[in-house]
Write an enzyme that holds these catalytic residues in place. Structure first.
Site, mmCIF file in Angstrom:
data_model
loop_
_atom_site.group_PDB
_atom_site.id
_atom_site.type_symbol
_atom_site.label_atom_id
_atom_site.label_comp_id
_atom_site.label_asym_id
_atom_site.label_seq_id
_atom_site.Cartn_x
_atom_site.Cartn_y
_atom_site.Cartn_z
ATOM 1 N N GLU A 1 67.197 106.096 72.755
ATOM 2 C CA GLU A 1 68.038 104.918 72.516
ATOM 3 C C GLU A 1 69.497 105.316 72.574
ATOM 4 O OE1 GLU A 1 66.773 103.107 68.876
ATOM 5 O OE2 GLU A 1 65.021 102.163 69.818
ATOM 6 N N ARG B 1 79.656 99.299 71.820
ATOM 7 C CA ARG B 1 79.263 97.909 71.559
ATOM 8 C C ARG B 1 80.307 97.129 70.777
ATOM 9 N NH1 ARG B 1 74.354 98.211 67.135
ATOM 10 N NH2 ARG B 1 73.065 98.658 68.928
ATOM 11 N N ARG C 1 76.121 102.271 62.353
ATOM 12 C CA ARG C 1 74.796 102.868 62.271
ATOM 13 C C ARG C 1 74.287 103.330 63.638
ATOM 14 N NH1 ARG C 1 69.381 100.425 62.733
ATOM 15 N NH2 ARG C 1 70.603 98.917 63.907
ATOM 16 N N ALA D 1 62.216 94.972 63.282
ATOM 17 C CA ALA D 1 62.696 96.179 63.956
ATOM 18 C C ALA D 1 61.874 96.431 65.210
ATOM 19 C CB ALA D 1 62.628 97.363 63.006
ATOM 20 N N GLN D 2 62.569 96.500 66.366
ATOM 21 C CA GLN D 2 61.862 96.699 67.630
ATOM 22 C C GLN D 2 61.759 98.175 67.970
ATOM 23 O OE1 GLN D 2 63.984 94.365 70.532
ATOM 24 N NE2 GLN D 2 63.565 92.443 69.472
ATOM 25 N N LEU E 1 65.253 102.568 59.109
ATOM 26 C CA LEU E 1 63.924 102.580 58.492
ATOM 27 C C LEU E 1 63.677 103.936 57.837
ATOM 28 C CD1 LEU E 1 61.663 100.712 61.109
ATOM 29 C CD2 LEU E 1 62.569 99.846 58.950
ATOM 30 N N LYS F 1 61.719 86.442 47.187
ATOM 31 C CA LYS F 1 61.907 84.989 47.267
ATOM 32 C C LYS F 1 61.114 84.363 48.401
ATOM 33 C CE LYS F 1 66.111 85.260 50.017
ATOM 34 N NZ LYS F 1 67.522 84.903 50.150
ATOM 35 N N HIS G 1 75.951 93.017 67.219
ATOM 36 C CA HIS G 1 75.252 93.262 68.471
ATOM 37 C C HIS G 1 75.911 92.374 69.521
ATOM 38 C CE1 HIS G 1 72.174 93.826 71.431
ATOM 39 N NE2 HIS G 1 71.635 94.756 70.675
ATOM 40 N N HIS H 1 74.474 92.151 62.916
ATOM 41 C CA HIS H 1 73.241 92.909 63.088
ATOM 42 C C HIS H 1 72.869 93.739 61.861
ATOM 43 C CE1 HIS H 1 70.005 94.576 65.316
ATOM 44 N NE2 HIS H 1 70.542 95.761 65.530
ATOM 45 N N GLU I 1 68.890 98.570 53.271
ATOM 46 C CA GLU I 1 70.150 98.050 53.816
ATOM 47 C C GLU I 1 71.141 97.638 52.719
ATOM 48 O OE1 GLU I 1 69.546 95.234 56.981
ATOM 49 O OE2 GLU I 1 71.677 94.811 57.203
ATOM 50 N N ALA J 1 63.614 92.123 57.362
ATOM 51 C CA ALA J 1 64.259 92.649 58.558
ATOM 52 C C ALA J 1 63.446 93.804 59.122
ATOM 53 C CB ALA J 1 65.682 93.100 58.240
#
Lengths: 310, 485
Positions: free
Chosen positions: B100, B263, B359, B32-33, B365, B21, B216, B324, B348, B28
């Site tokens: 991470e 978190r 997650r 992704a960082q 990814l 669309k 988040h 998130h 996702e 997303a």
């Protein structure tokens, strides 16, 4: 016709703002006097859809102003008092109505115009008391029908059209209040009078009525009838219009159970609007009827069908 | 996109049509960082990565899926390299591995802090090389086309011509991402309206874990923009404080670990602080950091703050929790197959069972690529000689609803969503009734051919919201998000 200072002020402001005032028969006489159009809900709907005014002030109850907005979405539609509801329209909850439709999947839903925009959106046809018979008779004889929200009108339609219908159990609080007892007393006092009833009235009244019809049909009946006395089973406000059109006739309102002193049936919601409120609403251009564009577009479909058939 | 690429390589004669669309602009993945978590032997082990994933997922994971993804992650890194993605490497040309939260070893393969963008660009570039992959067509998929309990294609809304077109396909693959847009603040792109999930739900496809929404806790409060900017969790790891308007570190009131608590618990504590004390704000305070540390170690945060005229060395940063990631979704098996024949779900939108109820960072990814590859190999083995009834393309003219921007429906219930999902307060019956009423009107619009892209997406949002709520009620209250009570 002499206008009061308040009325003159309103007429000037109306011209200045390119506004049109629509008033229902049941509105106070002083409002009817300065209105551009006076009529029942069907006539006012037509006027609303044809209007090229920038602002429409709808002196009536909420669902009528909503209908005007649906028919003329680009026009700013104002209502003098948002509290002007309708007990009948309020009696039909959308979720329950949708549930009713789901349990009768092969039925067409015909809704009386006295219902909310959401109910209209979920309906297949809209009707008023003056065209309900015509609309229902336009369907094939074996077409199954749901009728909402007025049970009294529905029962009348079943008798008139001989159709089987599933009825929503809603009622107009004002029409419900008619007391058969008071009516009998009245009939005894005026034995020659013709009894006129609105189709929304209880079936006990409809059974003894000489004529049943919409507000405008009643007016026509009175002016064309050779009788000179009439017992009117509807709002008292309508008498104003009737008396103007038929000054030589005697019109007697049929009393309600609650209010025997004034001996007339008054729709409290209809009387919520006052000249002062009309003026204020035109001055401030609020309260305005705002409808969701999707609801409005969906509700237009069944209203258009009605206008095409009537 | 990856499924199309893998499949095109295996079966170049199969015609593949991509629908998006947003015309391929919003994703997303692009945002992704981090990168892709992939074990590099011999220092690290698959067992350790599995253990980390299960722990993060509160053991609600499906072990087969966890092993499948983790053991094949290195293979996926290799595939991406072959498509031209370049990774950060050290002096000896070995992959540079990031660490991470939740990972017991450094294992994040990445390119700086924009891995997702790089991958998205390379995949887009690769797609153009394949003649059998049609370029991304404009249009919003309204619903799945179902016939005889099979998915036989999609129904597409073309706003430019106000037409609804039925497109037939042997197989339909949903890769529509999450549904963050149902929340008032999300890190997802605005296009994440849960379209694929909603159309799956309408088609009766089986789903799982829908209420496992990952929040988040520290997203920069940026008024006027629905999309939230993440302030990485590493900031708290580096010693940043979470404080309220009076500068007090209130997390310690309920959490002994303070800023280093999980978190989800930090989200609850922040949300309580704000909602129970009207006017209260919450900040991430980095003013006590040695001068220059932020700029040196968190260049992305620094540049982001300067974009919105905030100096983290001088002022505390206003924050709020934001939605998130959707850990649950449409149940998909090893091959991406759903409970509806002909329908696949990847990424996702799918629930493979990898994430459990929460997650682990940089696993998503990898998951999307592993299952894209599996689905492609499954589809490549399907015979195309099988006879299929060809249905005529159906076109229906739609009354295109024009909704002025200033008249778009407001969602008074949106803010309540945080309460439902962070604090676990059930929505009131009045709210649910309003949502059902609105959904009925939106469905009526579709049935009567009166709609717009806006109402179609609103319909998807509300559909997903109701399912999320149902899922929350049906859950046994044992998952991570219920720890508070």
């Amino acid at each position: 016709m002499d206008l009061s200072p308040l009325q003159s002020q309103l007429v000037n402001l109306k011209t200045q703002k390119n506004a049109v005032i629509l008033a229902h028969y049941y509105q106070r006489p002083e409002i009817q006097q300065i209105a551009d159009h006076v009529g029942d809900s069907l006539e006012l709907s037509r006027k609303a859809s044809e209007s090229i005014a920038e602002i429409l002030v709808f002196c009536g109850v909420h669902f009528m102003a909503e209908t005007a907005k649906i028919l003329n979405p680009n026009c700013k539609v104002l209502i003098p008092d948002l509290e002007a509801g309708c007990s009948l329209a309020d009696s039909c909850a959308v979720l329950d109505f949708v549930q009713m439709r789901k349990s009768h999947p092969d039925h067409l839903a015909v809704s009386y115009i006295n219902c909310s925009a959401e109910i209209k959106a979920h309906s297949d046809y809209i009707c008023t008391s003056s065209n309900a018979v015509k609309i229902i008779n336009s369907f094939p004889r074996d077409q199954k029908i749901i009728f909402a929200p007025d049970r009294n009108l529905g029962e009348y339609l079943i008798r008139e059209t001989g159709r089987e219908m599933v009825l929503w159990d809603g009622a107009c609080a004002v029409h419900e209040a008619f007391s058969v007892q008071k009516l009998i007393e009245l009939v005894q006092s005026y034995p020659s009078a013709k009894i006129l009833a609105h189709p929304e009235s209880k079936s006990e009244i409809l059974k003894i009525a000489h004529f049943t019809g919409s507000t405008s049909a009643m007016i026509r009946y009175i002016t064309e009838s050779s009788a000179d006395k009439f017992l009117i089973g509807t709002e008292a406000g309508i008498l104003h219009q009737m008396k103007e059109l038929a000054p030589e006739k005697t019109l007697i309102p049929i009393p309600t159970k609650e209010d025997t002193t004034c001996a007339c049936s008054e729709c409290a919601y209809m009387k919520v609007n006052t000249l002062q409120k009309v003026l204020q609403c035109l001055e401030t251009e609020s309260p305005e009827i705002i409808l969701d564009p999707l609801v409005s577009s969906l509700a237009l479909v069944p209203i258009r069908r009605m206008l095409q058939l009537s | 996109m990856a499924t199309a690429l893998y499949l095109a390589k295996l079966r170049p004669e199969i015609q593949i049509r991509l629908m998006d669309k947003s015309g391929g602009l919003q994703s997303a993945t692009r945002l992704a960082q981090g990168g892709l978590a992939a074990v590099q032997l011999p220092h690290d082990s698959f067992e350790a990565h599995v253990k980390d994933t299960l722990e993060a997922g509160h053991y609600q994971n499906r072990p087969e899926a966890v092993w499948e993804v983790i053991s094949r992650a290195p293979e996926i890194i290799n595939d991406l390299s072959n498509w031209g993605v370049r990774w950060d490497r050290d002096e000896s040309d070995k992959l540079h591995l990031g660490l991470e939260g939740g990972h017991s070893y450094p294992r994040i393969v990445h390119q700086a802090d924009h891995s997702g963008k790089t991958i998205h660009e390379h995949l887009t570039f690769e797609l153009e090389k394949h003649k059998n992959i049609n370029p991304i067509a404009p249009g919003l998929v309204r619903d799945l086309w179902i016939k005889d309990s099979k998915c036989i294609g999609v129904i597409v809304w073309r706003e430019d011509s106000s037409q609804e077109i039925c497109l037939q396909a042997r197989h339909v693959i949903l890769a529509t991402g999450g549904s963050g847009a149902i929340f008032p603040r999300t890190t997802n792109p605005p296009s994440a309206t849960g379209d694929g999930l909603a159309m799956g739900i309408r088609a009766g496809v089986k789903t799982a874990g829908l209420h496992w929404i990952q929040f988040h806790p520290t997203v920069l409060l940026n008024s006027g923009d629905d999309r939230a900017f993440l302030l990485t969790e590493a900031l708290r790891g580096a010693g940043a404080y979470v404080v309220n308007s009076s500068g007090r570190r209130f997390l310690f009131d309920s959490l002994p670990k303070g800023e280093l608590a999980p978190r989800d618990l930090i989200c609850s504590a922040i949300w309580n602080e704000i909602t129970l004390n009207p006017g209260q704000m919450v900040y991430l305070d980095c003013r006590h950091f040695p001068k220059g540390k932020l700029h040196r170690e968190f260049p992305q945060v620094s540049s982001l703050c300067s974009q919105v005229n905030l100096d983290p060395e001088k002022v505390p940063l206003p924050i709020l929790p934001a939605a998130h990631y959707q850990c649950g979704g449409i149940i998909a098996d090893r091959w991406g197959k759903t409970s509806l024949p002909g329908l696949f779900a990847i990424g996702e939108v799918a629930h493979t069972g990898l994430h459990g109820s929460n997650r682990l960072a940089s696993n998503s990814l990898t998951e999307a690529l592993v299952y894209a590859k599996n689905a492609a190999s499954y589809l490549a083995n399907q015979s195309l000689t099988q006879k299929q009834e060809v249905l005529a393309e159906q076109i229906k003219q739609i009354f295109s609803l024009e909704i002025p921007e200033d008249n778009s429906p407001s969602y008074p219930w949106k803010d309540l969503l945080f309460d439902h999902f962070i604090r676990k307060t059930p929505p009131g019956s009045a709210l649910l009734r309003d949502i059902r009423l609105r959904l009925q009107i939106l469905n009526l619009g579709v049935n009567r051919g009166i709609y717009s892209s806006k109402t179609l997406q609103e319909r998807n949002l509300l559909q997903v919201y109701l399912e999320l709520f149902n899922s929350m009620q049906a859950s046994n209250h044992h998952d991570l998000h219920y720890q508070e009570n």
